[in-house]
Design a protein around this motif. Structure first.
Motif, PDB file in Angstrom:
ATOM      1  N   GLY A  13       0.732  -1.060  -0.160  1.00 59.05           N
ATOM      2  CA  GLY A  13      -0.049  -0.137  -0.122  1.00 59.05           C
ATOM      3  C   GLY A  13       0.696   1.346  -0.516  1.00 59.05           C
ATOM      4  N   THR A  15       1.719   3.384  -2.816  1.00 60.79           N
ATOM      5  CA  THR A  15       1.740   4.057  -3.627  1.00 60.79           C
ATOM      6  C   THR A  15      -0.288   4.451  -2.827  1.00 60.79           C
ATOM      7  OG1 THR A  15       2.380   3.239  -5.315  1.00 60.79           O
ATOM      8  CG2 THR A  15       1.011   4.548  -5.892  1.00 60.79           C
ATOM      9  N   THR A  16      -1.086   3.812  -2.372  1.00 58.35           N
ATOM     10  CA  THR A  16      -2.049   4.092  -2.012  1.00 58.35           C
ATOM     11  C   THR A  16      -1.742   5.517  -0.910  1.00 58.35           C
ATOM     12  OG1 THR A  16      -2.835   2.326  -2.846  1.00 58.35           O
ATOM     13  CG2 THR A  16      -3.912   3.294  -1.164  1.00 58.35           C
ATOM     14  N   GLU A  19      -1.016   8.256  -2.493  1.00 55.49           N
ATOM     15  CA  GLU A  19      -1.544   9.529  -2.361  1.00 55.49           C
ATOM     16  C   GLU A  19      -2.905   9.958  -1.773  1.00 55.49           C
ATOM     17  OE1 GLU A  19      -3.553   7.196  -6.745  1.00 55.49           O
ATOM     18  OE2 GLU A  19      -3.362   5.625  -4.947  1.00 55.49           O
ATOM     19  N   ARG A  20      -2.984   9.043  -0.409  1.00 49.15           N
ATOM     20  CA  ARG A  20      -3.878  10.118   0.007  1.00 49.15           C
ATOM     21  C   ARG A  20      -3.308  10.857   1.088  1.00 49.15           C
ATOM     22  NH1 ARG A  20      -6.062   4.880   3.423  1.00 49.15           N
ATOM     23  NH2 ARG A  20      -8.041   6.661   4.551  1.00 49.15           N
TER      24      ARG A  20
END
Length: 166
Positions: A13, A15-16, A19-20
């Motif tokens: 996670g 990259t997620t 992004e967040r």
């Protein structure tokens, strides 16, 4: 420029998480850049296009430019770039988030998901300052819930360190 690393195994996670937190960093008026390291070869160019053709002919670098973005394609010819060299290629910014580069001596947050069944990185890396995870790490190691985006953003900003530029 400040720098902070996001480390973890594939599928954890990373990259997620980036992004967040990016919208929260931008909302604070910060200009943020991201370096994403991959172990796979990649090419954003297309075979047959002019830029591809000149690279294939031996150009060490090609800069693609449009009215909306630029990209520099640099051939490393089996000499991987150093993180410091990559950082010095960025335009001025406030913070660089580094995804990957697990072995670099920069402050890092480990992203860990229980479902990946991978081992923890933090016991072997003194540069990992905390873990963002869906489970608490062993031994009371500092932990931030992976969904606590504001806390993750604050942690990154509080622990990013200044990077000298060349």
């Amino acid at each position: 420029m400040k720098i902070f690393g996001i480390a973890g195994y594939s599928g954890s996670g990373k990259t997620t998480l980036i992004e967040r937190v990016l919208p929260h960093l931008a909302a604070r008026g910060l200009k943020v850049a991201v370096i994403k390291h991959t172990h796979h070869d990649f090419d954003i160019d297309r075979p047959g296009k002019d830029s591809w053709r000149v690279r294939e002919a031996g150009a060490m670098a090609v800069l693609l430019a449009s009215d909306h973005r630029t990209a520099v394609l640099t051939e490393h010819r089996d000499t991987p770039p150093r993180l410091d060299d990559l950082l010095n290629k960025f335009p001025p910014c406030d913070l660089v988030l580094v995804e990957g580069y697990k072995r670099e001596a920069i402050p890092k947050l480990e992203v860990h998901r229980d479902e990946t069944a991978r081992p923890w990185l933090f016991p072997d890396d003194p540069n990992i300052l905390a873990v963002a995870s869906d489970v608490a790490p062993p031994d009371g190691f500092p932990h931030i819930d992976i969904d606590a985006v504001q806390s993750l953003t604050d942690f990154i900003l509080n622990h990013a360190h200044s990077q000298p530029t060349a």
